[in-house]
Design a protein around this motif. Sequence first.
Motif, short mmCIF file in Angstrom:
data_model
loop_
_atom_site.label_atom_id
_atom_site.label_comp_id
_atom_site.label_asym_id
_atom_site.label_seq_id
_atom_site.Cartn_x
_atom_site.Cartn_y
_atom_site.Cartn_z
N SER A 145 -11.28 -8.40 4.86
CA SER A 145 -10.46 -8.39 6.08
C SER A 145 -9.77 -9.73 6.31
O SER A 145 -9.07 -9.91 7.31
N THR B 18 -9.92 -4.02 -3.96
CA THR B 18 -8.91 -3.95 -2.91
C THR B 18 -9.55 -3.68 -1.55
O THR B 18 -10.72 -3.29 -1.45
N SER B 19 -8.75 -3.86 -0.52
CA SER B 19 -9.18 -3.52 0.84
C SER B 19 -7.99 -2.93 1.57
O SER B 19 -6.87 -2.90 1.05
N ASP B 20 -8.21 -2.46 2.78
CA ASP B 20 -7.11 -1.93 3.57
C ASP B 20 -6.08 -3.02 3.88
O ASP B 20 -4.92 -2.73 4.16
N ARG C 52 0.82 -1.21 0.00
CA ARG C 52 0.00 0.00 0.00
C ARG C 52 0.86 1.26 0.00
O ARG C 52 0.54 2.24 -0.68
#
Length: 326
Positions: free
Chosen positions: A196, A151-153, A139
């Motif tokens: 997650s 996408t995700s964190d 990231r």
Amino acid sequence: MHPFTYTRVSDTREALTAGRRGGRYLAGGTTLVDLMRETVERPEALVDISGLPLREILVTRRGGLRIGALVTMAETAAHRGVRALYPVISQALELSASAQLRNMATIGGNIMQRTRCTYFRDVTAACNKRQLGSGCAAREGFNRTHAILGTSDACVATHPSDVAVAFAALEATVVVLGPDGERGVPFADFLLRPGSTPSREQALRRGELITAVEIPALPRPLRSGYLKVRDRQSYEFALTSAAVALHISGGVIRHAKVAAGGVGTVPWKLPAVERQLIGRRPSDALWAKAAERAADGARPLHHNRFKVELLKRTVERQLRVVGGGK
């Protein structure tokens, strides 16, 4: 490489028994063995399934396909039925890897392969796929080749398979066998977005074995093809790619199947593009208008913002190649 046990099985019952005990299935080994060598994967037990009778390609009566999980990439690409009915599959496979790898790697293994993210493969880097909660080095690191969709964190890694993009476009089904029998998983549900829990990449239950990939019969005549854009011509993963299948009858697009690769955490179906196409007449103006929707929802990172425009151009170009233009 860490110590492991090795078992070679000769029928699916043996395979499922070993799989339920935690064994990892091994066929061509072109991905898993590499990851073991790099200590990214450390399985305690390998189950060699290369001797199982899952090596047939069947053309259904209505013009669909059933591709056995252990058919190699090369065999699939060369099969007359595949080339005649769904050239998008053959083209995607022929643009993948090297000839040597295509002779070894299987269809089941190909869709199961893990990301080529350099941070995932560097065991000293933070990676939530390897160790949940450790972070995602990509990231804030060099992320030129990473995903802009899905996408995700927790994760921004792309799925590397080319043929999986074709399967996503064609709305394939993955057939799996487990302790409770056989079930079909729609391809759209088989590969999981990271959310997650990025370490969970497929919708397989413990011990389940992929036996085949099924392609539904689609209306004919059907034009299809695959375009891959990459930094170099050979043995390189996609920056963007597009799989397109169109049924055009009476001068009007009746069915449209479109998906993109190299830009998503999973092969990315493009329903907004498809909706722009159905019921309209092929034209250069239509291809451009439809392709504008290809990057809907994109969340580019610092180094891969160029993928937004590149994706649109890739989709537009392949729509024109498959559908023709005026």
